[in-house]
Scaffold this active site. Structure first.
Site, PDB file in Angstrom:
ATOM      1  N   SER A   1      16.873  65.976  26.643  1.00 23.26           N
ATOM      2  CA  SER A   1      16.772  66.526  25.312  1.00 23.26           C
ATOM      3  C   SER A   1      15.991  65.670  24.333  1.00 23.26           C
ATOM      4  O   SER A   1      15.586  66.148  23.275  1.00 23.26           O
ATOM      5  CB  SER A   1      18.178  66.752  24.761  1.00 23.26           C
TER       6      SER A   1
ATOM      7  N   SER B   1      18.980  62.441  29.267  1.00 29.49           N
ATOM      8  CA  SER B   1      18.062  62.780  28.172  1.00 29.49           C
ATOM      9  C   SER B   1      17.214  61.657  27.618  1.00 29.49           C
ATOM     10  O   SER B   1      16.341  61.914  26.795  1.00 29.49           O
ATOM     11  CB  SER B   1      18.825  63.425  27.026  1.00 29.49           C
TER      12      SER B   1
ATOM     13  N   LYS C   1      15.549  60.073  16.868  1.00 30.69           N
ATOM     14  CA  LYS C   1      15.950  61.389  17.366  1.00 30.69           C
ATOM     15  C   LYS C   1      16.802  62.044  16.279  1.00 30.69           C
ATOM     16  O   LYS C   1      17.627  61.375  15.647  1.00 30.69           O
ATOM     17  CB  LYS C   1      16.750  61.232  18.660  1.00 30.69           C
TER      18      LYS C   1
HETATM   19  N1  GLN Z   1      20.013  68.054  30.847  1.00 35.26           N
HETATM   20  C1  GLN Z   1      21.374  67.711  30.600  1.00 35.26           C
HETATM   21  C2  GLN Z   1      22.052  68.812  29.811  1.00 35.26           C
HETATM   22  O1  GLN Z   1      21.408  69.755  29.538  1.00 35.26           O
HETATM   23  C3  GLN Z   1      21.488  66.386  29.896  1.00 35.26           C
HETATM   24  C4  GLN Z   1      21.224  66.421  28.450  1.00 35.26           C
HETATM   25  C5  GLN Z   1      21.429  65.108  27.781  1.00 35.26           C
HETATM   26  O2  GLN Z   1      21.406  64.064  28.426  1.00 35.26           O
HETATM   27  N2  GLN Z   1      21.666  65.171  26.481  1.00 35.26           N
HETATM   28  O3  GLN Z   1      23.189  68.734  29.479  1.00 35.26           O
END
Ligand code: GLN
Length: 483
Positions: A151, A175, A76
């Site tokens: 994400s 995410s 990532k």
């Molecule tokens: N969807 C959540 C957010 O937008 C979690 C994102 C994540 O786990 N990085 O913050």
């Protein structure tokens, strides 16, 4: 070959059936054929990958027996890796070449893995659809009209499309689990503090946690063995003895007590998902588990609490992007204040700005007590709910998401609608618990469904075993999208 698991690659390399150069060449060919459509990757470095593969093959020929030596890997784009562009999905870091490596990247290097590419992601890991990337949306390989989740959507799409057998991800509020669910792969977010955050670009430091994404629970266990470990450079890294996360893969499930939280099966859950989760639970019963009805009464407060705490921490963490030390700097001239303002106005996307504004607001004098402090109290109640539940059961199961992947653009006008999709994943991060997603079905729209398994602190090995036992008697994890 494309849908090979990490375990199969390890075995094929060890027996001499394949070479790292062959695996990397195959990965690069799939990337060349499909990444144009999927946009799962931000950086691809074929020369570096092939040189790394040749070096790995030479080392193996010279007697190096590290099992993951020469296995292709995609990181990532949030993990700093010396010499690689580390953009975090943002224009702000589009010109940033990491001068040092994160602990996770170092650990994967030390295992001899060969990095072939860097995965697309929501900007600074903020999102649930991978539509917030400066590099454009990632497409879900199961249906390119739909989002892959976020994400870590690039990592999930890359594994689902067979670009590599494993990828790294991070999970602040879901995410790893949510894109794993949307793309039909397996992923685990470990107990907070197991995987070092050193060199992992910070979003919300008290929630962020790295973890593996792969086809199977066994592969996640093998990767977690590489990724996890104490690191004195991360002040929240846990001094926890090194574990072998594969050690419970073959533990039978007779007598396992599975808690089903009634709040996770209430209104709003898609019927196909509910049916697939119920079928998975039936399978677990057949494997010897018993079911306990449990309650996590503060579940509905996870969204308001998380969407105060995470932006608060983000507003502080992202203050470092000021155009002075690294990253984007505006070309416009003016005062120092103008430079800061213009740099941040140009460098950050809309969702990141929304989080910074929200975060600065809830931390400001007069609102701190009303929002931030209240959110922290709710966080404690949510953690207490889980501990009360674990008095009654060994693990908790439920859906990862209320719906399957939605169409690209469908929720663009409504950020709150996207936040609501995080209802089942956020509590795990607020409590610092391990959580995973396991593919358990396909909905009538053809899209994958994930089962969430939540364990108590440090129960990763047990959870991976529970998932592995299911994957020994089912084949959802072997289903692949038609590309
Ligand atoms: N969807 C959540 C957010 O937008 C979690 C994102 C994540 O786990 N990085 O913050």
């Amino acid at each position: 070959m494309a849908m090979q698991t990490l375990k199969q690659q390890i075995d094929a390399l060890a027996s001499g059936q394949t070479t790292s150069v062959a695996l990397v060449t195959e990965s690069l060919a799939r990337i060349a054929a499909h990444n144009g459509t999927l946009n799962a990757l931000i950086t691809i470095d074929a020369d570096k990958a092939l040189a790394g593969a040749a070096a790995a093959d030479a080392a193996r020929a010279a007697g190096d027996t590290r099992p993951l030596l020469g296995v292709p890997l995609i990181h990532k784009d949030i993990f700093c890796h010396e010499g690689w562009k580390t953009s975090c999905g943002s224009k702000m870091l589009d010109n940033f070449i990491a001068p040092y490596s994160s602990q996770v990247a170092e650990n994967c290097d030390a295992a001899g893995m060969v990095v072939i590419a860097r995965a697309n992601m929501d900007e600074f890991a903020m999102g649930s659809a991978n539509e917030n990337s400066f590099y454009g949306p990632v497409k879900n390989p199961w249906n390119t009209q739909t989002v892959p989740g976020g994400s870590s959507g690039g990592s999930a799409a890359a594994v689902a499309a067979g670009f590599s057998a494993v990828a790294t991800g991070t999970d602040t509020g879901g995410s790893i689990r949510q894109p794993a669910a949307f793309c039909g792969i397996t992923g685990i977010k470990p107990t907070y503090g197991i995987v070092s955050r050193y060199g992992m670009v910070a979003f919300a430091s008290s929630l962020d946690q790295g973890g593996p994404m792969a086809h199977t629970a066994e592969d996640c266990a093998l990767m977690l063995n590489v990724m996890a470990g104490f690191d004195e450079r991360d002040s929240t890294s846990l001094e926890h003895a090194k574990e072998d996360y594969t050690r419970e893969l073959n533990t039978p499930l007779a007598g396992l007590k599975i808690g089903l939280p009634r709040e996770y099966f209430a209104e709003g859950l898609n019927a196909d998902i509910a049916a697939a989760i119920n079928a998975a639970v039936e399978q677990y019963k057949a494997l010897g588990a018993t079911i306990v009805d449990i309650s996590l009464p503060n579940t509905k407060l996870a969204i308001p609490s998380y969407y105060v705490i995470a932006p608060a921490e983000a507003s502080s963490n992202l203050s470092r992007f000021d155009g002075v030390r690294y990253g984007h700097r505006t070309a416009k001239t003016g005062s120092l204040d103008d430079m800061y303002e213009q740099t941040r106005a140009e460098g950050f996307g809309a969702e990141v700005k929304r989080r910074i504004l929200t975060g600065a607001y809830v931390l400001s004098h007069g609102y701190y007590d009303a929002y931030y402090l209240q959110a922290q109290k709710i966080r404690r109640l949510i953690a207490n709910d889980f501990q009360a539940a674990f008095e009654q059961c060994d693990v908790i199961m439920g859906p990862v998401t209320p719906t399957t992947a939605w169409n690209i653009g469908e929720k663009n006008a409504d950020p709150i609608a996207v936040y609501l999709e995080d209802i089942y994943t956020l509590g795990v991060n607020l409590a610092g618990l391990p959580g995973m997603s396991v593919p358990v079905g396909l909905a009538s729209n053809g899209l994958p469904i994930g089962l969430q398994i939540i364990g108590n602190y440090f129960s990763e090995a047990k959870m991976l075993g529970i998932a592995h036992q299911y994957q020994q008697v089912t084949d959802w994890h072997t289903k692949a999208p038609q590309l």
